[in-house]
Design a protein around this motif. Structure first.
Motif, PDB file in Angstrom:
ATOM      1  N   TYR A   1       1.127   5.797  -1.069  1.00 30.07           N
ATOM      2  CA  TYR A   1      -0.275   7.085  -0.589  1.00 30.07           C
ATOM      3  C   TYR A   1       1.417   8.047  -0.665  1.00 30.07           C
ATOM      4  O   TYR A   1       2.407   7.896  -0.737  1.00 30.07           O
ATOM      5  CB  TYR A   1      -0.601   7.507   1.317  1.00 30.07           C
ATOM      6  CG  TYR A   1       0.295   7.365   1.699  1.00 30.07           C
ATOM      7  CD1 TYR A   1       1.293   8.408   2.178  1.00 30.07           C
ATOM      8  CD2 TYR A   1       1.127   5.988   2.600  1.00 30.07           C
ATOM      9  CE1 TYR A   1       1.689   8.786   3.622  1.00 30.07           C
ATOM     10  CE2 TYR A   1       1.659   5.854   3.736  1.00 30.07           C
ATOM     11  CZ  TYR A   1       1.865   7.118   4.241  1.00 30.07           C
ATOM     12  OH  TYR A   1       3.210   6.857   5.555  1.00 30.07           O
TER      13      TYR A   1
ATOM     14  N   TYR B   1      -6.577   8.263  -7.612  1.00 35.48           N
ATOM     15  CA  TYR B   1      -5.670   9.939  -8.376  1.00 35.48           C
ATOM     16  C   TYR B   1      -6.179  11.058  -8.025  1.00 35.48           C
ATOM     17  O   TYR B   1      -7.116  11.122  -8.527  1.00 35.48           O
ATOM     18  CB  TYR B   1      -5.199   9.753  -9.339  1.00 35.48           C
ATOM     19  CG  TYR B   1      -4.297   8.320  -9.437  1.00 35.48           C
ATOM     20  CD1 TYR B   1      -2.880   8.208  -8.392  1.00 35.48           C
ATOM     21  CD2 TYR B   1      -4.650   6.842  -9.503  1.00 35.48           C
ATOM     22  CE1 TYR B   1      -2.092   6.800  -8.857  1.00 35.48           C
ATOM     23  CE2 TYR B   1      -4.105   5.932  -9.646  1.00 35.48           C
ATOM     24  CZ  TYR B   1      -2.572   5.613  -9.424  1.00 35.48           C
ATOM     25  OH  TYR B   1      -1.961   5.032  -9.448  1.00 35.48           O
TER      26      TYR B   1
ATOM     27  N   ARG C   1      -1.821  -3.084  -9.919  1.00 32.36           N
ATOM     28  CA  ARG C   1      -2.148  -2.156  -9.343  1.00 32.36           C
ATOM     29  C   ARG C   1      -3.383  -1.283  -8.987  1.00 32.36           C
ATOM     30  O   ARG C   1      -3.987  -1.012 -10.408  1.00 32.36           O
ATOM     31  CB  ARG C   1      -1.189  -1.239  -9.811  1.00 32.36           C
ATOM     32  CG  ARG C   1      -0.784   0.171  -9.093  1.00 32.36           C
ATOM     33  CD  ARG C   1       0.750   1.428  -9.491  1.00 32.36           C
ATOM     34  NE  ARG C   1       1.164   0.375  -9.378  1.00 32.36           N
ATOM     35  CZ  ARG C   1       2.347   1.112  -9.452  1.00 32.36           C
ATOM     36  NH1 ARG C   1       2.299   1.626 -10.424  1.00 32.36           N
ATOM     37  NH2 ARG C   1       3.522  -0.241  -9.680  1.00 32.36           N
TER      38      ARG C   1
ATOM     39  N   GLY D   1      -5.401   2.255  -7.686  1.00 33.90           N
ATOM     40  CA  GLY D   1      -5.175   3.085  -7.687  1.00 33.90           C
ATOM     41  C   GLY D   1      -6.504   4.249  -7.393  1.00 33.90           C
ATOM     42  O   GLY D   1      -6.896   3.991  -8.350  1.00 33.90           O
TER      43      GLY D   1
ATOM     44  N   TYR E   1       0.625  -1.525  -0.475  1.00 36.97           N
ATOM     45  CA  TYR E   1       0.345  -0.126   0.020  1.00 36.97           C
ATOM     46  C   TYR E   1       0.873   1.224   0.374  1.00 36.97           C
ATOM     47  O   TYR E   1       1.402   1.126   0.514  1.00 36.97           O
ATOM     48  CB  TYR E   1      -0.821   0.380   1.032  1.00 36.97           C
ATOM     49  CG  TYR E   1      -1.875  -1.176   1.185  1.00 36.97           C
ATOM     50  CD1 TYR E   1      -2.766  -1.246   0.530  1.00 36.97           C
ATOM     51  CD2 TYR E   1      -1.395  -2.628   2.529  1.00 36.97           C
ATOM     52  CE1 TYR E   1      -3.219  -2.210   0.757  1.00 36.97           C
ATOM     53  CE2 TYR E   1      -2.069  -3.328   2.324  1.00 36.97           C
ATOM     54  CZ  TYR E   1      -3.887  -3.129   1.085  1.00 36.97           C
ATOM     55  OH  TYR E   1      -4.353  -4.680   1.635  1.00 36.97           O
TER      56      TYR E   1
ATOM     57  N   ASN F   1      -2.445  10.829  -3.740  1.00 39.52           N
ATOM     58  CA  ASN F   1      -2.593   9.217  -4.395  1.00 39.52           C
ATOM     59  C   ASN F   1      -2.959   8.316  -3.131  1.00 39.52           C
ATOM     60  O   ASN F   1      -2.130   8.164  -2.407  1.00 39.52           O
ATOM     61  CB  ASN F   1      -1.943   9.177  -5.288  1.00 39.52           C
ATOM     62  CG  ASN F   1      -1.125  10.010  -6.326  1.00 39.52           C
ATOM     63  OD1 ASN F   1      -2.604  10.559  -7.218  1.00 39.52           O
ATOM     64  ND2 ASN F   1      -0.214  10.469  -6.602  1.00 39.52           N
ATOM     65  N   PHE F   2      -3.824   7.404  -3.765  1.00 36.69           N
ATOM     66  CA  PHE F   2      -3.297   5.900  -2.875  1.00 36.69           C
ATOM     67  C   PHE F   2      -3.022   4.625  -3.573  1.00 36.69           C
ATOM     68  O   PHE F   2      -4.150   4.851  -5.217  1.00 36.69           O
ATOM     69  CB  PHE F   2      -4.656   5.934  -2.056  1.00 36.69           C
ATOM     70  CG  PHE F   2      -4.573   4.101  -0.909  1.00 36.69           C
ATOM     71  CD1 PHE F   2      -3.849   4.753   0.088  1.00 36.69           C
ATOM     72  CD2 PHE F   2      -4.972   3.299  -1.213  1.00 36.69           C
ATOM     73  CE1 PHE F   2      -3.741   3.335   0.643  1.00 36.69           C
ATOM     74  CE2 PHE F   2      -5.252   2.179  -0.352  1.00 36.69           C
ATOM     75  CZ  PHE F   2      -4.061   1.778   0.358  1.00 36.69           C
ATOM     76  N   THR F   3      -2.465   3.787  -3.106  1.00 33.88           N
ATOM     77  CA  THR F   3      -2.467   2.585  -4.582  1.00 33.88           C
ATOM     78  C   THR F   3      -2.142   1.588  -3.672  1.00 33.88           C
ATOM     79  O   THR F   3      -1.707   1.714  -2.622  1.00 33.88           O
ATOM     80  CB  THR F   3      -1.238   3.235  -5.687  1.00 33.88           C
ATOM     81  OG1 THR F   3      -0.469   3.393  -4.777  1.00 33.88           O
ATOM     82  CG2 THR F   3      -1.481   3.882  -6.693  1.00 33.88           C
TER      83      THR F   3
END
Length: 861
Positions: A557, A595, A591, A593, A555, A575-577
């Motif tokens: 960020y 954005y 992946r 996420g 994880y 962003n978080f992926t």
């Protein structure tokens, strides 16, 4: 090898292409580096040119005796390389009788290894030369010539160096079985090399009780670029600039030579085993003799080293970092894959690093005494001829199965990942709950930490699923799985827990500037101050906080608030992926996420963009394949502020807010000589449906510059907007970027310097045309290099049936990233353009860091 290079379809040619080495492809005089060619005539192998070289096959096909005479008086003999100063390097690879059924694309084009051979060489040279050769060497003076007699055996190739520049240092009492040859400026450093060589010899003798270590010769070839293949008898060292790295440099080649001299391993069939074994001995030596050595040597103790957290990372931890880089992307492959199926990343780093870590895991589990005993027996009794023989020897001499090492680690593409779930203290013991999230049932080292130090480490047999394990009764601060980070675990961040308090699974937090190498038991939070700019926000001041580093995390960020000095508002990105490596099947990584962006796109007008995205990285059909595929699905939601005079217009016309779903697939052929990128796109919104694609084909010319051909075609399947509204239309000179993907510094400007920034999208015209297509568009773009960064471009295209074209001068300072276009002729004039030439000049500036990484990745994975 030169003969293989002449065949552009040979394995060797394709390998150089994959390794991004264009020099060999444009080398004109290949014959200057040709190796001897032999023909088999009635059991006699004879060299056809300048010297009498012949061999007679004796006994079985496993033993071949070569007797040859080489006269080197005027450099007439075809040699491997002429080194700086006129030294001559010879490297002969001899053909081997083999069964045609085992031919592969690899060994069809490379000289093969002899399983056992005996060589007798007679070499006649000028007096000015010293001879560095394997085996026994005797000399006879013939006036102004010397006749050398060389006798050696057990080699898969024969190499020697005739040098007039290197001087032989006098032998020392402490190191009588090592010859040192030095360049005159490096005599002092090579004396230190002799001391370190003595340390290596004594380490092997004392640790593994091996007494018979071959007589070794070490030559100082610091400034030589040519690859010198080790043969177990003499090695070439290149002295590092900083002598703190000397033990590492010497240990690498010394241990490789040692392993080579003790085995007859087919290094092409078992590349990871051969290299991994010698690398393990190197790191074991360094951990024992130089425990203070840090990963980046002297940089670790500098201010930048402390800022980036390099002062606490030991040298040997690089194995963890290398294999984790591959493992966390799902790019790992079985360690027993042969050379022809191994990617460059696997061969040059990750595969070897994983095997080294697995050997350290095995050593910790067996204990130092038993492990060293098994290694001694393996070397002395010939159990390392093949990895199968070595692994069988280990299993037969241990009371429990070692399948987790010999099978799971070596022959399968599986991962090791134990997680510490819970700690409970009872009256007489502590019970911890451990879950195996991987597929390898490997032994587990569990340590109790007291006052920041390892108090005790206990080993437990591996398991699948969840297991409760009683541990030592001492009151510890923490319990950690693999506290020394020696096992090849894919994730150490779920391995520890405090024994008391709240949030016991939370790792110690470490704030770190910009970036750093991953520390296995700390929660690293990176930060750096930001200074950005665009024409509407003006100077943007902010800070970026994130957890992504050089290695992928499950994880990740990034939060980057930025203050706009032009508007006085808070802007920024977030962003978080989530990354999911997959070790089998169609994909090697997925992946997912979300954005977020919020900036200004015009004076006092802001936009907000949310973009949930999923990317799929396709697994290659062969790890060496040059074809790379990635598929992306995303939805882009944009909310734009509009000026007051647009408030009464309907949303679908004003484009104040809209959503676009897109499906994109990219295929890249990563050849250095002829790379290709093909992109296919589908986009749908409430206002339109369209498909479009592009083909970017390049050819590297002998001047190392790119001849580029680009083709584009786009078609609307539905378009509800009037033709006068070009917001979603194809642009002959590039897109209007309604998805807000590109970094335009003045995306709404119609005049001034920022209006002249462009990206090669849609029609890709380098000159501004102001032409858009609401139905279909096709174009062709050509870039021709002339000299260094100077070249020309030509564009032609059709927009809804209207034709346009243009040509001009292209200054490609950094291709695809920094370019300048000076139009010479165009069939269209920019709408509303001022008179004069400068407003017609356009430039490309792409600071996207991900695009830079994508370019560096080529040829590696």
């Amino acid at each position: 090898m030169p003969a293989a290079l002449a065949d552009k379809k040979s394995f060797f040619s394709r390998e150089q292409d994959e390794y991004q080495n264009p020099e060999l492809h444009f080398f004109k005089d290949k014959q200057a580096f040709e190796l001897p060619v032999f023909t088999d005539v009635t059991r006699i192998i004879r060299h056809p040119t300048y010297s009498e070289v012949f061999g007679i096959v004796e006994g079985t096909s496993d033993t071949v005796a070569f007797t040859y005479t080489i006269r080197v008086l005027s450099h007439s003999f075809p040699i491997s390389a002429v080194l700086p100063g006129g030294d001559l390097l010879f490297q002969f690879f001899y053909p081997q009788p083999i069964d045609s059924n085992i031919l592969t694309p690899l060994n069809q084009h490379l000289y093969l290894s002899l399983p056992a051979a005996h060589y007798i060489a007679t070499i006649e040279t000028d007096n000015k030369y010293n001879l560095i050769a394997p085996g026994s060497v005797e000399s006879e003076f013939l006036g102004d010539h010397i006749r050398w007699s060389v006798t050696t055996s057990q080699l898969d190739h024969f190499n020697f160096l005739l040098s007039s520049n290197l001087v032989k240092l006098p032998p020392t009492k402490s190191n009588p079985s090592t010859e040192i040859y030095a360049q005159i400026p490096n005599i002092g450093k090579m004396t230190e090399v002799a001391v370190k060589a003595d340390e290596l010899r004594n380490y092997i003798k004392e640790t593994y009780k091996i007494r018979q270590i071959p007589y070794l010769k070490i030559a100082d070839l610091t400034d030589v670029r040519n690859a010198i293949y080790p043969n177990g008898h003499w090695i070439a060292i290149k002295i590092p600039t900083n002598l703190q790295y000397l033990p590492s440099s010497l240990a690498e080649i010394w241990m490789e030579s040692f392993v080579k001299g003790r085995t007859i391993t087919n290094r092409w069939k078992y590349p990871i085993f051969y290299k991994g074994l010698s690398e393990f001995l190197k790191y074991d030596f360094l951990k024992t003799q130089y425990p203070e050595l840090k990963l980046l040597g002297p940089l670790a103790n500098t201010l930048p080293g402390r800022i980036f957290g390099l002062d606490s990372i030991p040298y040997w931890y690089q194995n963890q970092l290398i294999f984790l880089f591959t493992e966390r992307q799902g790019l790992s492959q079985p360690l027993n894959d042969d050379y022809a199926r191994s990617s460059r990343l696997h061969l040059d780093g990750s595969g070897v690093a994983k095997y080294v870590s697995a050997l350290f895991h095995l050593k910790g589990y067996l204990g130092e005494f038993k492990f060293n005993k098994l290694m001694y027996e393996a070397f002395e009794q010939g159990h390392i001829i093949t990895p199968e023989a070595f692994h069988r020897h280990l299993s037969e001499n241990h009371h429990r199965p070692l399948d987790w090492f010999t099978v799971d680690f070596y022959t399968k593409n599986t991962i090791l990942d134990y997680e510490l779930l819970q700690i409970r203290r009872c009256n007489y013991t502590q019970v911890i709950t451990v879950k195996n999230r991987g597929q390898i049932k490997a032994p587990i080292p569990i340590s109790g930490i007291k006052d920041g130090e390892i108090f005790i480490t206990q080993w437990f047999e591996g398991h699948h699923g969840t297991r409760k394990i009683p541990v030592h009764t001492e009151v510890f601060d923490r319990i950690i799985i693999d506290a020394r980070a020696e096992t090849p675990e894919i994730n150490h961040h779920n391995n520890q827990m405090r024994t008391a308090g709240i949030l016991r699974r939370l790792e110690p937090v470490k704030f770190q500037f910009y970036t750093g190498l991953e520390e296995p038991f700390k929660n690293q939070i990176y930060w750096y101050p930001m200074l950005n700019f665009n024409a509407y926000d003006r100077i943007l001041l902010g800070i970026s906080v994130y957890n992504s580093g050089l290695l992928l995390k499950k994880y990740e960020y990034q939060i980057s608030p930025q203050f706009s000095t032009g508007t006085g508002k808070l802007t920024g990105i977030a962003n978080f992926t989530a990354n999911y490596p997959i070790h089998s099947g169609f994909f090697h990584m997925i992946r997912a996420g979300v954005y977020f962006k919020y900036f200004h796109y015009d004076q006092d007008l802001a936009f907000t963009r949310w973009s949930p995205t999923v990317r799929f990285w396709w697994r290659k059909s062969n790890p060496r394949s040059m074809y790379f595929h990635i598929t992306r699905l995303r939805f882009v939601d944009v909310r734009r502020e509009l000026p007051p005079d647009y408030e009464d217009l309907p949303v679908d016309i004003s484009n104040a807010s809209y959503g676009v779903f897109s499906l994109n697939h990219t295929m890249e052929y990563t050849s250095i000589l002829k790379p290709t990128i093909v992109k296919a796109n589908f986009e749908k919104s409430s206002a339109f449906v369209k498909v479009f694609g592009e083909w970017d084909q390049r050819w590297m010319l002998p001047n190392r510059r790119w001849l580029i051909l680009r083709l584009f075609y786009g078609q609307f399947l539905k378009n509800n907007l009037p033709s006068a509204n070009a917001f979603y239309n194809f642009g002959l000179s590039g897109t209007l970027d309604y998805n807000f993907d590109y970094l335009f510094y003045g995306r709404s400007d119609s005049a001034g310097i920022w209006s002249q920034q462009m990206f090669i999208t849609d029609g890709g015209f380098r000159a501004a045309t102001g032409v858009y297509a609401s139905r279909w568009m096709g174009s062709i773009n050509v870039s021709i290099p002339f000299w260094k960064f100077l070249g020309m471009y030509a564009d032609a295209g059709w927009a809804d049936g209207r034709m346009a074209y243009g040509t001009g001068i292209r200054l490609a300072f950094i291709t695809d990233f920094v370019e300048l276009y000076l139009p010479v002729f165009t069939s269209q004039q920019r709408v509303g353009a001022n008179t004069g030439y400068l407003p017609k000049v356009r430039f490309l500036f792409n600071p996207d860091f991900n695009a830079v990484l994508q370019r560096i990745r080529r040829g590696w994975y």
